[in-house]
Design an enzyme around this catalytic site. Structure first.
Site, PDB file in Angstrom:
ATOM      1  N   HIS A 151       0.822  -1.225   0.000  1.00  8.47           N
ATOM      2  CA  HIS A 151       0.000   0.000   0.000  1.00  8.47           C
ATOM      3  C   HIS A 151       0.851   1.268   0.000  1.00  8.47           C
ATOM      4  O   HIS A 151       0.408   2.312   0.483  1.00  8.47           O
ATOM      5  CB  HIS A 151      -0.943   0.047   1.214  1.00  8.47           C
ATOM      6  CG  HIS A 151      -1.713  -1.211   1.456  1.00  8.47           C
ATOM      7  ND1 HIS A 151      -2.974  -1.422   0.944  1.00  8.47           N
ATOM      8  CD2 HIS A 151      -1.388  -2.349   2.127  1.00  8.47           C
ATOM      9  CE1 HIS A 151      -3.394  -2.622   1.312  1.00  8.47           C
ATOM     10  NE2 HIS A 151      -2.452  -3.213   2.023  1.00  8.47           N
ATOM     11  N   SER A 202      16.228  21.041 -16.241  1.00  9.90           N
ATOM     12  CA  SER A 202      15.047  21.891 -16.405  1.00  9.90           C
ATOM     13  C   SER A 202      15.510  23.234 -16.954  1.00  9.90           C
ATOM     14  O   SER A 202      16.602  23.703 -16.625  1.00  9.90           O
ATOM     15  CB  SER A 202      14.376  22.083 -15.044  1.00  9.90           C
ATOM     16  OG  SER A 202      13.648  23.292 -15.013  1.00  9.90           O
TER      17      SER A 202
END
Ligand code: ARG
Length: 445
Positions: free
Chosen positions: A156, A278
């Site tokens: 999970h 970036s």
């Protein structure tokens, strides 16, 4: 347009362009295989007295020359020719006159394209299997090298149990072995010769389908001519499922890498040279390589569905719908091959973090270890579970023992050698030798 099926009337140019679609571009990949199929077909026609020895002696050298050119990437489909099948026959007719017009006895473009696709896919599957093995070996090496480096395991996306990089890398290697078992199944379905089924109902010509099967290195033939034609779409979809399986494995690996490379996890790190930047954020070193692997893999996993939709609800018999399968099927092979190459490169270079489990955020990952330790001291598991749960809740939990996993497939016993043996067994079951022996004798003078 120059058409094999010209019957003396003009066909609307708009209809012609639409129906040819992208065949001129895509069929180039099939050219070497169309020529191999033709070599086998004319050899068989001669054996059945449908061509003379002299005919065959003129055809074979010409076809072999064409094959060499096509294999070297020099085959072109003229702008006024429909497809590869037409181009091969027209080129032969240009060179050999009326003899070129004899080769289509007992066949149709329907069985021709079916056999071309099977020969093409067979060659490309062999290539992909080799690339899967390269990635498999790297993952196994990394698994062995990192077998003592622990990392947290999750369920999970919640911290669960201690795992290791050995277990993590090795899991993907084992997954690839199973993917190749599926590939072997797809290989077998593809390994049957459809040539001789003609338009899909056989022919009154006394064909020897067993001979073309042997000459082309197929394991067997599709016996029933209707079924041979029904294989169009079914075979491509079966192969696409095998490719989708590999893509599923590699896509999941790429997703793990994206996640684990994030600063919030910090389990793995791509060397700077493998990252991208970036244009605005000066600090960025992004794992674009894994993101693109993931999206290619997702796209590949859609291909069986694309083929299923193109062929859904088609009755038996040939339909032009089938032509569109080539648009999704043919590019699939290099798309996955490129992914496998770059994934192998990235996984070889990815760096793993040590001492992760010393971080107190992973403290609770040892809860089961502690409960099992208490069990060994004689405490019933449910009571031990409760005692550990209470300690975790009041913040006093500390694991006092050491990790000792011994069963097959656990942190302490990866069974990589047994996984490698399984992989070897699958690899050696592919009859690549039979195929290359047949093709070598088919094209040699
Ligand atoms: N381009 C066609 C295909 O890919 C070749 C077979 C054409 N057969 C026909 N009956 N029109 O399916």
């Amino acid at each position: 347009m120059n058409k094999l099926w010209d019957k003396g009337f003009e066909v609307d140019e708009k209809i012609a362009a639409f129906t040819v679609g992208r065949d001129r571009e895509l069929d180039v990949s099939l050219a070497p295989y169309d020529i191999l199929g033709t070599i086998a077909h004319v050899t068989m026609l001669e054996s059945r007295g449908l061509l003379t020895r002299e005919d065959l002696e003129k055809l074979l050298p010409e076809l072999r020359k064409m094959y060499q050119k096509a294999a070297a990437g020099e085959f072109a489909i003229d702008p006024d020719v429909e497809d590869v099948h037409s181009q091969v026959e027209m080129d032969l007719t240009r060179k050999l006159g009326d003899l070129g017009k004899k080769i289509h006895t007992g066949r149709s473009r329907n069985d021709q394209v079916a056999v071309d696709l099977r020969l093409f896919a067979r060659a490309r599957m062999e290539k992909t299997v080799g690339k899967v093995k390269v990635l498999f070996d790297i993952l196994q090496e990394r698994s062995e090298e990192c077998k003592d480096i622990l990392m947290p395991g999750y369920t999970h996306l919640q911290v669960a149990m201690p795992s290791s990089f050995g277990l993590w890398f090795g899991a993907y290697a084992e997954s690839l072995a199973d993917d190749l078992a599926v590939m072997k199944g797809a290989w077998e379905v593809n390994d049957r010769n459809p040539l001789g089924s003609a338009a899909g109902y056989g022919s009154s010509a006394p064909l020897d389908r067993g001979l073309t099967t042997r000459l082309l290195g197929f394991g067997d033939l599709d016996f029933n001519s209707v079924y041979a034609q029904m294989g169009r779409g079914k075979v491509e979809k079966t192969i696409a499922f095998a490719y989708a399986g590999i893509a599923g494995t590699v896509g999941k690996l790429a997703m793990d890498c994206c996640l684990f490379n994030s600063q919030n996890f910090g389990f793995i790190r791509l060397p700077d040279s493998l990252t991208t930047g970036s244009s605005i954020m000066p600090h960025k070193k992004n794992p674009d390589v894994f993101e693109l692997i993931r999206s290619h893999c997702n796209r590949i996993q859609g291909i069986p569905n694309d083929i299923g939709l193109i062929t859904g609800n088609l009755p038996s018999g040939y339909f032009r719908d089938l032509q569109l399968i080539k648009e999704v099927f043919i590019p699939m092979f290099s798309e996955l091959d490129d992914v496998l190459d770059i994934a192998a490169y990235a996984m070889k270079n990815v760096q793993v973090a040590g001492n992760l489990m010393d971080n107190p955020v992973y403290n609770a990952a040892f809860s089961v270890e502690e409960a099992n330790r208490l069990v060994e001291e004689g405490v019933p598991f449910r009571d031990a579970y409760r005692r550990v749960a209470d300690e975790i809740m009041d913040g006093s939990f500390r694991f006092k023992g050491s990790i000792n996993h011994t069963h097959e497939g656990s942190v302490g016993n990866l069974c990589n050698d047994r996984i490698a043996a399984r992989m070897e067994g699958i690899l050696s079951s592919f009859p690549f030798g039979r195929v290359s022996a047949a093709l070598t004798s088919l094209v040699k003078d």
